[in-house]
Write a protein that holds these residues in place. Sequence first.
Motif, PDB file in Angstrom:
ATOM      1  N   LYS A 104      49.528  -1.546 -54.618  1.00 63.48           N
ATOM      2  CA  LYS A 104      48.246  -2.210 -54.820  1.00 63.48           C
ATOM      3  C   LYS A 104      48.482  -3.703 -54.999  1.00 63.48           C
ATOM      4  CE  LYS A 104      45.344   1.323 -54.946  1.00 63.48           C
ATOM      5  NZ  LYS A 104      44.179   1.436 -54.036  1.00 63.48           N
ATOM      6  N   ASN A 131      42.543  -3.517 -46.494  1.00 59.94           N
ATOM      7  CA  ASN A 131      41.568  -3.621 -47.581  1.00 59.94           C
ATOM      8  C   ASN A 131      41.251  -2.235 -48.139  1.00 59.94           C
ATOM      9  OD1 ASN A 131      39.799  -2.430 -45.756  1.00 59.94           O
ATOM     10  ND2 ASN A 131      38.776  -4.355 -45.227  1.00 59.94           N
ATOM     11  N   SER A 132      40.297  -2.166 -49.056  1.00 61.61           N
ATOM     12  CA  SER A 132      39.983  -0.902 -49.721  1.00 61.61           C
ATOM     13  C   SER A 132      39.412   0.140 -48.767  1.00 61.61           C
ATOM     14  CB  SER A 132      38.988  -1.142 -50.862  1.00 61.61           C
ATOM     15  OG  SER A 132      37.804  -1.756 -50.373  1.00 61.61           O
ATOM     16  N   SER A 133      38.923  -0.311 -47.599  1.00 58.21           N
ATOM     17  CA  SER A 133      38.390   0.615 -46.596  1.00 58.21           C
ATOM     18  C   SER A 133      39.453   1.061 -45.603  1.00 58.21           C
ATOM     19  CB  SER A 133      37.227  -0.040 -45.839  1.00 58.21           C
ATOM     20  OG  SER A 133      36.180  -0.381 -46.723  1.00 58.21           O
ATOM     21  N   GLY A 166      40.223  -9.368 -54.650  1.00 58.12           N
ATOM     22  CA  GLY A 166      40.102  -7.954 -54.985  1.00 58.12           C
ATOM     23  C   GLY A 166      41.403  -7.225 -54.747  1.00 58.12           C
ATOM     24  N   SER A 167      41.304  -5.917 -54.643  1.00 67.31           N
ATOM     25  CA  SER A 167      42.478  -5.065 -54.493  1.00 67.31           C
ATOM     26  C   SER A 167      42.730  -4.730 -53.025  1.00 67.31           C
ATOM     27  CB  SER A 167      42.285  -3.774 -55.295  1.00 67.31           C
ATOM     28  OG  SER A 167      43.363  -2.891 -55.087  1.00 67.31           O
ATOM     29  N   TYR A 168      43.978  -4.916 -52.598  1.00 61.63           N
ATOM     30  CA  TYR A 168      44.396  -4.593 -51.239  1.00 61.63           C
ATOM     31  C   TYR A 168      45.644  -3.704 -51.315  1.00 61.63           C
ATOM     32  CZ  TYR A 168      41.144  -8.207 -49.701  1.00 61.63           C
ATOM     33  OH  TYR A 168      40.005  -8.940 -49.464  1.00 61.63           O
ATOM     34  N   ASN A 169      46.028  -3.173 -50.180  1.00 60.13           N
ATOM     35  CA  ASN A 169      47.238  -2.355 -50.106  1.00 60.13           C
ATOM     36  C   ASN A 169      48.241  -3.031 -49.181  1.00 60.13           C
ATOM     37  OD1 ASN A 169      46.440   0.154 -51.619  1.00 60.13           O
ATOM     38  ND2 ASN A 169      44.846   0.164 -50.070  1.00 60.13           N
ATOM     39  N   ASN A 208      40.973  -5.556 -61.007  1.00 59.84           N
ATOM     40  CA  ASN A 208      40.515  -4.177 -61.192  1.00 59.84           C
ATOM     41  C   ASN A 208      41.628  -3.160 -60.962  1.00 59.84           C
ATOM     42  OD1 ASN A 208      40.815  -4.461 -58.465  1.00 59.84           O
ATOM     43  ND2 ASN A 208      38.784  -3.732 -57.894  1.00 59.84           N
ATOM     44  N   ILE A 209      42.864  -3.634 -60.916  1.00 58.72           N
ATOM     45  CA  ILE A 209      44.019  -2.748 -60.760  1.00 58.72           C
ATOM     46  C   ILE A 209      44.634  -2.498 -62.130  1.00 58.72           C
ATOM     47  CG2 ILE A 209      46.284  -2.447 -59.693  1.00 58.72           C
ATOM     48  CD1 ILE A 209      45.401  -4.370 -57.493  1.00 58.72           C
TER      49      ILE A 209
END
Length: 228
Positions: A104, A131-133, A166-169, A208-209
């Motif tokens: 993350k 991204n989160s999607s 935001g949060s990415y992978n 938010n992680i």
Amino acid sequence: MSLLGGISSSSGLAEGTQSADSKAKLEEDLNRFLSLLIAQLKNQDPLDPMDSNEFTQQLVQFASVEQQIFQNANLEKLLEIQQTNQISSMVDFIDTMVEVDGKKLPLDNGRAEFTYSMPFGAKSATIVITNSSGVNVHKSDAVLDQGKHTFVWDGKDNYGIQQKDGSYNVLVSGLNQYGELLEIPHTVYGRVTGVGANEGNASLFLGNIEVGQDKVLSVKEVPTKKTN
């Protein structure tokens, strides 16, 4: 778990009320038992009195359960104090950069940083950020030299469009000269925005992680953003 002012705690209200609920239930059962006992004593046959052993044993059981509930309540208080101390000890982490295990990747103020350790014999390797999607927002070649490398992402996608914080992978994958997959471990950096505890385990929030304190590998100052 709620987050308030950068400090979070799973206050354990559900757990904290267990002893109180158990005590209330015990008192209710005991009152019912005593009411029945008094009624039986009033209406017993004087020539054939009740056997006192049975209700004496029940009273002993009630006393034993009450003692156990009392001990559980004390244990809950000790755990709550320990959890509060854990949170207090982690407050200094806020607004520092921590390196943690995981995939993350937090994008903060248009900046994200991670490291990867390239093994010997890499023939090709790719960095992919989604991204989160699950949409691919960045793809580039990784450095093939053996050793640890740092990559800083400016938050722009493959078309130069700035992505939202935001949060990415992140995933770094590669092949050796035989076309075999390589294991390429990597870590991520993130700015600590809050601390907390969940079920007795200390946690840090990178945006938010949420990551466990035991995942922290290193701590450093937050880099200043360069201005032109």
